[in-house]
Design a protein around this motif. Structure first.
Motif, short mmCIF file in Angstrom:
data_model
loop_
_atom_site.label_atom_id
_atom_site.label_comp_id
_atom_site.label_asym_id
_atom_site.label_seq_id
_atom_site.Cartn_x
_atom_site.Cartn_y
_atom_site.Cartn_z
N VAL A 49 0.86 -1.18 0.00
CA VAL A 49 0.00 0.00 0.00
C VAL A 49 0.90 1.22 0.00
CG1 VAL A 49 -1.91 -1.15 1.16
CG2 VAL A 49 -0.18 0.03 2.51
N GLU A 50 0.37 2.33 -0.42
CA GLU A 50 1.15 3.56 -0.50
C GLU A 50 1.22 4.27 0.84
OE1 GLU A 50 2.74 4.13 -3.25
OE2 GLU A 50 1.74 2.43 -4.17
N PRO A 51 2.34 4.95 1.11
CA PRO A 51 2.39 5.79 2.31
C PRO A 51 1.28 6.82 2.26
CG PRO A 51 4.57 5.57 1.35
CD PRO A 51 3.58 4.99 0.36
N PRO A 52 0.74 7.20 3.40
CA PRO A 52 -0.33 8.20 3.41
C PRO A 52 0.19 9.55 2.95
CG PRO A 52 0.42 7.77 5.63
CD PRO A 52 1.13 6.79 4.73
N ASP A 53 -0.71 10.41 2.54
CA ASP A 53 -0.35 11.77 2.14
C ASP A 53 -1.08 12.72 3.07
OD1 ASP A 53 0.88 13.74 0.70
OD2 ASP A 53 -0.62 13.76 -0.89
N PRO A 54 -0.47 13.50 3.95
CA PRO A 54 0.98 13.64 4.00
C PRO A 54 1.64 12.38 4.52
CG PRO A 54 0.00 14.82 5.82
CD PRO A 54 -1.14 14.28 4.98
N GLY A 55 2.89 12.23 4.14
CA GLY A 55 3.64 11.02 4.43
C GLY A 55 4.00 10.87 5.89
N PRO A 56 4.64 9.74 6.18
CA PRO A 56 5.08 9.47 7.55
C PRO A 56 6.19 10.44 7.97
CG PRO A 56 5.98 7.86 6.03
CD PRO A 56 5.03 8.71 5.24
N ARG A 57 6.36 10.58 9.27
CA ARG A 57 7.47 11.39 9.78
C ARG A 57 8.75 10.71 9.33
NH1 ARG A 57 9.60 12.33 15.72
NH2 ARG A 57 10.96 14.08 15.27
N GLU A 58 9.58 11.43 8.63
CA GLU A 58 10.75 10.81 8.01
C GLU A 58 11.97 10.84 8.93
OE1 GLU A 58 11.32 11.66 3.92
OE2 GLU A 58 9.19 11.42 3.51
N VAL A 59 11.84 10.07 9.98
CA VAL A 59 12.96 9.84 10.91
C VAL A 59 12.90 8.39 11.36
CG1 VAL A 59 12.99 12.22 11.76
CG2 VAL A 59 11.68 10.51 13.00
N CYS A 60 14.03 7.85 11.70
CA CYS A 60 14.07 6.54 12.34
C CYS A 60 14.02 6.82 13.84
CB CYS A 60 15.35 5.77 11.97
SG CYS A 60 15.49 4.19 12.83
N GLU A 61 12.88 6.56 14.45
CA GLU A 61 12.70 6.87 15.88
C GLU A 61 13.72 6.14 16.75
OE1 GLU A 61 10.82 9.17 17.14
OE2 GLU A 61 9.48 9.61 15.47
N GLU A 62 14.06 4.90 16.38
CA GLU A 62 15.03 4.14 17.18
C GLU A 62 16.41 4.78 17.11
OE1 GLU A 62 14.45 -0.32 17.27
OE2 GLU A 62 13.18 0.23 15.54
N CYS A 63 16.83 5.21 15.91
CA CYS A 63 18.12 5.91 15.79
C CYS A 63 18.08 7.23 16.54
CB CYS A 63 18.46 6.17 14.32
SG CYS A 63 19.06 4.73 13.42
N LEU A 64 16.97 7.95 16.40
CA LEU A 64 16.82 9.24 17.06
C LEU A 64 16.99 9.08 18.57
CD1 LEU A 64 16.19 12.15 16.17
CD2 LEU A 64 13.79 11.68 16.66
N ALA A 65 16.37 8.06 19.14
CA ALA A 65 16.46 7.80 20.58
C ALA A 65 17.89 7.48 21.01
CB ALA A 65 15.52 6.66 20.98
N LEU A 66 18.67 6.89 20.10
CA LEU A 66 20.06 6.52 20.40
C LEU A 66 21.06 7.60 20.02
CD1 LEU A 66 19.89 2.84 19.11
CD2 LEU A 66 20.04 3.58 21.52
N GLY A 90 21.94 0.94 12.57
CA GLY A 90 20.91 0.26 13.35
C GLY A 90 20.12 -0.81 12.61
N GLN A 91 20.02 -0.71 11.30
CA GLN A 91 19.23 -1.65 10.49
C GLN A 91 17.85 -1.88 11.13
OE1 GLN A 91 21.70 -5.14 9.96
NE2 GLN A 91 23.01 -4.07 8.50
N HIS A 92 17.20 -0.79 11.52
CA HIS A 92 15.94 -0.90 12.26
C HIS A 92 14.75 -1.35 11.42
CE1 HIS A 92 18.25 1.75 15.15
NE2 HIS A 92 17.97 0.64 15.82
N ALA A 93 14.74 -1.10 10.12
CA ALA A 93 13.63 -1.60 9.29
C ALA A 93 13.66 -3.13 9.29
CB ALA A 93 13.72 -1.05 7.87
N TYR A 94 14.84 -3.72 9.12
CA TYR A 94 14.96 -5.17 9.14
C TYR A 94 14.63 -5.72 10.53
CZ TYR A 94 16.74 -9.90 8.84
OH TYR A 94 16.84 -11.27 8.90
#
Length: 127
Positions: A49-66, A90-94
């Motif tokens: 499915v397509e990302p919603p419009d407006p799109g997702p917040r474009e940050v990796c929250e796990e990286c941001l926290a670290l 971090g390879q957080h998507a995987y």
């Protein structure tokens, strides 16, 4: 500030896959793979499915926290989680896929237009 891979400029905004201004789209298909002459199959194409419009917040929250930076971001088509790519530390998507079993991510990079099925190990391209 989180930046793109050259670590000097903010990541740019980009149109979403399949948005009204990107033209009509017939769906997704398994990309040709020279390493698999017999072809590949994705049993999860219906999950793309397509990302919603407006799109997702474009940050990796796990990286941001670290306090880490990332290279590219991937969007989970099952739940909308945004995680960093396999080239990122971090390879957080995987990691999200391993924890949840959610099969497909779409690249959020402005110069990429593909998805990846972790379960079937195939690239998907817009058809």
């Amino acid at each position: 500030m989180i930046t793109n891979e050259d670590s000097s400029t903010p990541a740019p905004e980009h149109p979403r896959h399949g948005s009204a201004d990107s033209g009509s789209r017939q769906g997704w298909a398994v990309a040709r793979d020279g390493g698999r002459p017999e072809g590949g199959v994705c049993t999860h194409l219906a999950a793309v499915v397509e990302p919603p419009d407006p799109g997702p917040r474009e940050v990796c929250e796990e990286c941001l926290a670290l306090g880490r930076e990332w290279v590219r971001l991937r969007w989970c088509t099952t739940c909308g989680n945004v995680g960093c790519c396999d080239s990122s530390r971090g390879q957080h998507a995987y990691g999200h896929h391993r924890r949840t079993g959610h099969p497909i991510v779409i690249s959020l990079a402005p110069d990429e237009s593909w998805a990846w099925c972790y379960a079937d190990e195939v690239f998907l391209v817009e058809a």
